[in-house]
Design a protein around this motif. Structure first.
Motif, PDB file in Angstrom:
ATOM      1  N   ALA A  87      38.232  30.522 -19.516  1.00  0.00           N
ATOM      2  CA  ALA A  87      38.385  30.154 -18.247  1.00  0.00           C
ATOM      3  C   ALA A  87      36.680  29.993 -17.465  1.00  0.00           C
ATOM      4  O   ALA A  87      36.446  29.388 -16.594  1.00  0.00           O
ATOM      5  CB  ALA A  87      39.301  31.141 -17.409  1.00  0.00           C
ATOM      6  N   ALA A  88      36.092  31.094 -17.765  1.00  0.00           N
ATOM      7  CA  ALA A  88      34.671  31.135 -17.280  1.00  0.00           C
ATOM      8  C   ALA A  88      33.731  29.864 -17.891  1.00  0.00           C
ATOM      9  O   ALA A  88      33.054  29.573 -16.995  1.00  0.00           O
ATOM     10  CB  ALA A  88      33.766  32.434 -17.580  1.00  0.00           C
ATOM     11  N   THR A  89      34.241  29.422 -18.936  1.00  0.00           N
ATOM     12  CA  THR A  89      33.361  28.371 -19.508  1.00  0.00           C
ATOM     13  C   THR A  89      33.939  26.996 -18.863  1.00  0.00           C
ATOM     14  O   THR A  89      33.166  26.106 -18.782  1.00  0.00           O
ATOM     15  CB  THR A  89      33.584  28.191 -21.097  1.00  0.00           C
ATOM     16  N   SER A  90      35.147  26.875 -18.613  1.00  0.00           N
ATOM     17  CA  SER A  90      35.727  25.772 -17.816  1.00  0.00           C
ATOM     18  C   SER A  90      35.013  25.923 -16.463  1.00  0.00           C
ATOM     19  O   SER A  90      34.610  24.786 -15.877  1.00  0.00           O
ATOM     20  CB  SER A  90      37.110  26.016 -17.512  1.00  0.00           C
ATOM     21  N   ILE A  91      34.833  27.064 -15.793  1.00  0.00           N
ATOM     22  CA  ILE A  91      34.082  26.735 -14.547  1.00  0.00           C
ATOM     23  C   ILE A  91      32.554  26.296 -14.447  1.00  0.00           C
ATOM     24  O   ILE A  91      32.141  25.768 -13.840  1.00  0.00           O
ATOM     25  CB  ILE A  91      34.059  28.425 -13.878  1.00  0.00           C
ATOM     26  N   TRP A  92      31.980  26.783 -15.896  1.00  0.00           N
ATOM     27  CA  TRP A  92      30.725  26.254 -16.125  1.00  0.00           C
ATOM     28  C   TRP A  92      30.589  24.772 -16.090  1.00  0.00           C
ATOM     29  O   TRP A  92      29.701  24.144 -15.733  1.00  0.00           O
ATOM     30  CB  TRP A  92      30.299  26.769 -17.245  1.00  0.00           C
ATOM     31  N   GLY A  93      31.570  24.235 -16.805  1.00  0.00           N
ATOM     32  CA  GLY A  93      31.786  22.833 -16.731  1.00  0.00           C
ATOM     33  C   GLY A  93      31.821  22.182 -15.382  1.00  0.00           C
ATOM     34  O   GLY A  93      31.160  20.870 -15.233  1.00  0.00           O
ATOM     35  N   THR A  94      32.365  23.000 -14.479  1.00  0.00           N
ATOM     36  CA  THR A  94      32.685  21.966 -13.170  1.00  0.00           C
ATOM     37  C   THR A  94      31.241  22.016 -12.613  1.00  0.00           C
ATOM     38  O   THR A  94      30.875  21.020 -11.549  1.00  0.00           O
ATOM     39  CB  THR A  94      33.561  22.834 -12.161  1.00  0.00           C
ATOM     40  N   GLN A  95      30.269  22.700 -12.918  1.00  0.00           N
ATOM     41  CA  GLN A  95      28.994  22.616 -12.309  1.00  0.00           C
ATOM     42  C   GLN A  95      27.952  21.505 -12.809  1.00  0.00           C
ATOM     43  O   GLN A  95      26.788  21.418 -12.400  1.00  0.00           O
ATOM     44  CB  GLN A  95      28.186  23.982 -12.105  1.00  0.00           C
ATOM     45  N   VAL A 125      29.515  34.578 -21.304  1.00  0.00           N
ATOM     46  CA  VAL A 125      29.753  33.242 -20.513  1.00  0.00           C
ATOM     47  C   VAL A 125      28.980  33.255 -18.975  1.00  0.00           C
ATOM     48  O   VAL A 125      28.144  32.458 -18.630  1.00  0.00           O
ATOM     49  CB  VAL A 125      31.075  32.802 -20.423  1.00  0.00           C
ATOM     50  N   LEU A 126      29.367  34.624 -18.594  1.00  0.00           N
ATOM     51  CA  LEU A 126      28.334  34.810 -17.016  1.00  0.00           C
ATOM     52  C   LEU A 126      27.139  34.689 -17.392  1.00  0.00           C
ATOM     53  O   LEU A 126      26.443  34.035 -16.417  1.00  0.00           O
ATOM     54  CB  LEU A 126      29.061  36.034 -16.527  1.00  0.00           C
ATOM     55  N   LYS A 127      26.562  35.392 -18.194  1.00  0.00           N
ATOM     56  CA  LYS A 127      25.007  35.022 -18.438  1.00  0.00           C
ATOM     57  C   LYS A 127      24.590  33.619 -18.759  1.00  0.00           C
ATOM     58  O   LYS A 127      23.580  33.389 -18.009  1.00  0.00           O
ATOM     59  CB  LYS A 127      24.490  35.934 -19.521  1.00  0.00           C
ATOM     60  N   GLY A 138      28.201  22.493  -5.116  1.00  0.00           N
ATOM     61  CA  GLY A 138      29.206  23.030  -5.879  1.00  0.00           C
ATOM     62  C   GLY A 138      29.370  24.481  -5.532  1.00  0.00           C
ATOM     63  O   GLY A 138      29.808  25.055  -4.450  1.00  0.00           O
ATOM     64  N   GLY A 139      28.887  25.585  -6.357  1.00  0.00           N
ATOM     65  CA  GLY A 139      28.972  26.952  -6.108  1.00  0.00           C
ATOM     66  C   GLY A 139      30.053  27.456  -6.650  1.00  0.00           C
ATOM     67  O   GLY A 139      31.183  27.007  -7.142  1.00  0.00           O
ATOM     68  N   VAL A 140      29.724  28.891  -7.334  1.00  0.00           N
ATOM     69  CA  VAL A 140      30.775  29.593  -8.011  1.00  0.00           C
ATOM     70  C   VAL A 140      30.900  31.014  -7.522  1.00  0.00           C
ATOM     71  O   VAL A 140      29.853  31.643  -7.306  1.00  0.00           O
ATOM     72  CB  VAL A 140      30.052  29.649  -9.475  1.00  0.00           C
ATOM     73  N   LEU A 141      32.057  31.356  -7.412  1.00  0.00           N
ATOM     74  CA  LEU A 141      32.488  32.664  -6.975  1.00  0.00           C
ATOM     75  C   LEU A 141      33.340  33.268  -7.929  1.00  0.00           C
ATOM     76  O   LEU A 141      34.403  33.010  -8.506  1.00  0.00           O
ATOM     77  CB  LEU A 141      33.385  32.651  -5.655  1.00  0.00           C
ATOM     78  N   VAL A 142      32.846  34.539  -8.544  1.00  0.00           N
ATOM     79  CA  VAL A 142      33.432  35.281  -9.756  1.00  0.00           C
ATOM     80  C   VAL A 142      34.167  36.468  -8.977  1.00  0.00           C
ATOM     81  O   VAL A 142      33.614  37.606  -8.677  1.00  0.00           O
ATOM     82  CB  VAL A 142      32.550  35.716 -10.809  1.00  0.00           C
ATOM     83  N   VAL A 143      35.590  36.394  -9.225  1.00  0.00           N
ATOM     84  CA  VAL A 143      36.156  37.573  -8.294  1.00  0.00           C
ATOM     85  C   VAL A 143      36.709  38.618  -9.445  1.00  0.00           C
ATOM     86  O   VAL A 143      37.431  38.098 -10.338  1.00  0.00           O
ATOM     87  CB  VAL A 143      37.482  36.919  -7.717  1.00  0.00           C
ATOM     88  N   ALA A 144      36.299  39.775  -9.541  1.00  0.00           N
ATOM     89  CA  ALA A 144      36.576  40.795 -10.318  1.00  0.00           C
ATOM     90  C   ALA A 144      37.478  41.714  -9.665  1.00  0.00           C
ATOM     91  O   ALA A 144      37.261  42.443  -8.802  1.00  0.00           O
ATOM     92  CB  ALA A 144      35.379  41.503 -10.726  1.00  0.00           C
TER      93      ALA A 144
END
Length: 730
Positions: A87-95, A125-127, A138-144
């Motif tokens: 899922a995080a890799t998909s987020i990476w793709g959006t950017q 992936v986060l790194k 764009g922008g990414v928010l990572v909710v933990a």
């Protein structure tokens, strides 16, 4: 008062004023608000949400599905991940949308969600994603979702350190209102700095509800001058790892600090010119501090009188150095109140040390100046603990008046009284009535089993099941690879839920095959992720699909065990050689499998009882009018039905002829495992419906006198309320 038109969608659609929503619903509204702000700014953006469910964010995907129409209308795409790191890799793709021709939007703002273990799993992936960067629009928010008390996790989690290791700024909201405010700050900070932004969500906030202010004019974002960097701070291509590192360690960190200085994410709550004690807190711990001060009778005026300064941290990494140095000026001591391990405290000490001040305040938090525990790092902190810590530090500085000690004693006595009134009984979690895991986790005599993530993990609480130890999600069975060479056991059974199998468990099964260990995986197929609310499994593999997959991975033998073998026709696309057996043959089948060297697989196919009950209410099935009752006149009270089914809906029934058994139809999920064996007291009724009480005849009559109102409780001291019937049976 003027009446208003109100609907359930107001929490998402009302553009100004107040709305009432939960923390989970605030995370649904947040991307809708970001989309509205972008439209107002003339930007044609899209939104993307992906992640993997888990407490305390277990219901987030369900809330998103319910709001799908609104999300689609606002060009926000929700795609649950197969697991957290994909899922995080998909987020990476959006950017990356602006790196290539054909983009249909100006940028994609994205939100990842997952619980603490998912953050750990996705660290790589986060790194990578944070080093590459976010896009300009764009922008990414990572909710933990952090479970500090390990109430629904195999470990207590704290995600700040993982975010900091990835060099991601971390926002830590304290209230539902701040979920919206900090969320908008987070997207803006991500765009401004080029970094992905961490967002900490804890149970006490995300599962609470509140009335909050909304409106485009509520939050005025300030964008300071960005550091001058050729090509900007956003994602780019080509981009070497060392170029990314230089940008991240230098100008991006400068951009984060500039943004934090320009916007009131951190704030000084109250102060006094001659303050000696400073209190610094963040997130839920800040609310604990406010409650502690309230218990001690310390408001802003009394704080000024006593010499107390309070500072609320919203951006917990990197700590905003100029702000904290200004807060610390002139203080004798700073008490840092935060949950779990010291995180802000260590940054504060470093900031004060590097400041080069001749008179630095003393810093205490997890321990005092003597190394004694002040605010523990294990478990959870609470207002009572914080109250004692605040009073202790006031006493150490000679600021504690006698009335503060009296107030503390009074509040602790009242709290102790409430604790004493609580029901002392502790109910061990147990399988729901008719739960397939109640049967599937049984083992043949002489065998040992290993547990896994899911509802079936409760088998560890049943000593007679001989099932022990657990792993991280997706590691099921891999412990046996290390243990088998040094054990005379020879073989183990490993429980693996179908949701975990699809998430990551297939890889562990492949590892077991590669290692050549003797193991039987019991893939517990119930077609729902019941532990977090009954969500469908991503990809929805069928039993036949799974048999072909595991056969291709090297399983020596694959067997399907089910409560309904007739549902599989002869032409079902199983892997070659797959046998189908009724669940009553489970013991025999397991005995055969444990004698086969190498990897074997048993797919236990029976739907989640709770989900089947929910579906049956909407779509009656063949069991809707089928009921089991026990004829108490015939029952001899031997209890064999309870032992055979292990079902909570088989209850004792006290009669004048002794204790018998009865079926609790209100709890029965129609698993019918209680019918296994032979007992003449059991009667199955077909085509029957429960008798319902008739409606009262005539119009209801008003009582002759007004109903008495209950006496309200005094709010001068805490009191307890016992609420029954809340929660499931698991």
């Amino acid at each position: 008062m003027q009446s208003m038109d109100i609907s359930l969608d107001d929490k998402y659609t009302r553009s100004s004023g107040r709305v009432y929503l939960s923390g989970t619903q605030a995370l649904v509204r947040l991307p809708l608000m970001q989309r509205a702000r972008d439209r107002a700014a003339g930007l044609n953006t899209g939104g993307f949400i992906s992640g993997y469910r888990g407490s305390p964010l277990g219901g987030y995907d369900r809330a998103l599905w319910r709001a799908q129409a609104l999300l689609r209308e606002n060009r926000i795409h929700f795609q649950p991940g197969l697991n957290e790191d994909l899922a995080a890799t998909s987020i990476w793709g959006t950017q990356q949308s602006q790196l290539f021709p054909g983009a249909t939007v100006d940028g994609v703002f994205s939100l990842w969600y997952g619980k603490g273990p998912g953050v750990d799993r996705s660290a790589d992936v986060l790194k990578h994603g944070n080093s590459a960067g976010s896009s300009r629009h764009g922008g990414v928010l990572v909710v933990a979702g952090d479970d500090h008390g390990a109430q629904s996790s195999t470990l207590a989690h704290q995600s700040e350190q993982v975010f900091a290791a990835a060099m991601m700024p971390v926002l830590h909201p304290a209230t539902v209102q701040e979920y919206l405010d900090y969320g908008l700050y987070g997207f803006a900070l991500s765009r401004f700095s080029g970094c992905w932004v961490g967002f900490k969500a804890v149970t006490e906030t995300v599962e609470s509800s509140a009335s909050v202010e909304v409106g485009e004019d509520r939050l005025q974002l300030v964008l300071p001058d960005a550091p001058l960097v050729e090509g900007g701070l956003s994602i780019r291509w080509p981009d070497t790892p060392l170029q990314q590192e230089r940008r991240l360690h230098g100008p991006r960190m400068q951009a984060i600090e500039a943004f934090a200085r320009a916007n009131p994410i951190d704030r000084l709550v109250f102060s006094s010119p001659g303050a000696r004690l400073g209190i610094m807190a963040t997130g839920k711990a800040y609310l604990d501090v406010r409650r502690a001060l309230e218990r001690l009778g310390i408001d802003a005026a009394r704080a000024r009188e006593l010499g107390i300064r309070l500072y609320k941290v919203g951006l917990s990494w990197p700590l905003q150095t100029p702000g904290v140095l200004e807060f610390a000026r002139g203080l004798d001591e700073i008490l840092v109140v935060e949950e779990k391990r010291a995180f802000i405290e260590e940054q504060l000490v470093r900031a004060l040390y590097h400041a080069g001040s001749d008179r630095r305040p003393r810093v205490v938090g997890k321990t005092d100046e003597q190394g004694r525990i002040l605010l523990r790092s294990d478990g959870e902190i609470d207002p009572a603990m914080v109250t004692r810590a605040v009073l202790t530090r006031l006493q150490a500085l000679g600021l504690a008046a006698d009335d503060l000690q009296r107030r503390l004693a009074g509040s602790e006595a009242a709290a102790h009284e409430v604790v004493q009134q609580r029901v002392a009984l502790q109910r061990t979690p147990f399988f729901c009535s008719g739960c397939p895991h109640n049967t599937s986790t049984q083992l043949p005599e002489g065998s040992r089993g290993l547990a896994g993530i899911g509802c079936h993990g409760m088998v560890q609480m049943l000593p007679q099941r001989n099932t022990y130890t657990i792993t991280q999600m997706g590691g099921e069975g891999a412990t046996w690879i290390g243990l088998a060479p040094f054990s005379s056991q020879g073989h183990v059974f490993q429980n693996l839920g179908d949701g975990t199998y699809q998430h990551s468990g297939l890889l562990a099964l492949r590892a077991a095959a590669a290692a050549g260990v003797n193991i039987t995986y019991k893939i517990l197929y119930n077609a729902a992720v019941a532990m977090t609310g009954g969500q469908p499994i991503e990809g929805g593999p069928s039993v036949a699909d799974i048999t072909r997959q595991v056969a291709a991975e090297g399983a020596k033998k694959v067997v399907v065990v089910t409560d309904d073998p007739d549902k599989y026709p002869r032409d079902t696309a199983f892997a070659p050689g797959v046998e189908v057996h009724h669940r009553r043959d489970l013991d025999r089948v397991q005995r055969e499998l444990r004698e086969i060297p190498g990897l074997t697989v048993l797919v236990y196919d029976q739907g989640c009882a709770a989900e089947k009950r929910r579906i049956r209410k909407r779509i009656p099935d063949a069991t809707a009018d089928r009921h089991v009752v026990i004829n108490a006149a015939v029952c001899e009270g031997c209890g064999d039905c309870s032992r055979a089914s292990n079902c909570m809906s088989v209850l004792p029934l006290d009669t004048e002829l002794g204790r018998k058994r009865t079926i609790d139809r209100s709890g029965c999920n129609k698993d019918f495992s209680c019918l296994e064996g032979f007992c003449p007291s059991f009667v199955t009724l077909r085509g029957a419906r429960p008798r319902r009480a008739g409606a009262p005849s005539g119009k209801p009559q008003a009582p002759d006198h007004a109903l008495p109102l209950p006496t309200p409780q005094s709010l001068e001291r805490p009191y307890g309320i016992l609420v029954t019937g809340v929660g499931g049976t698991g």
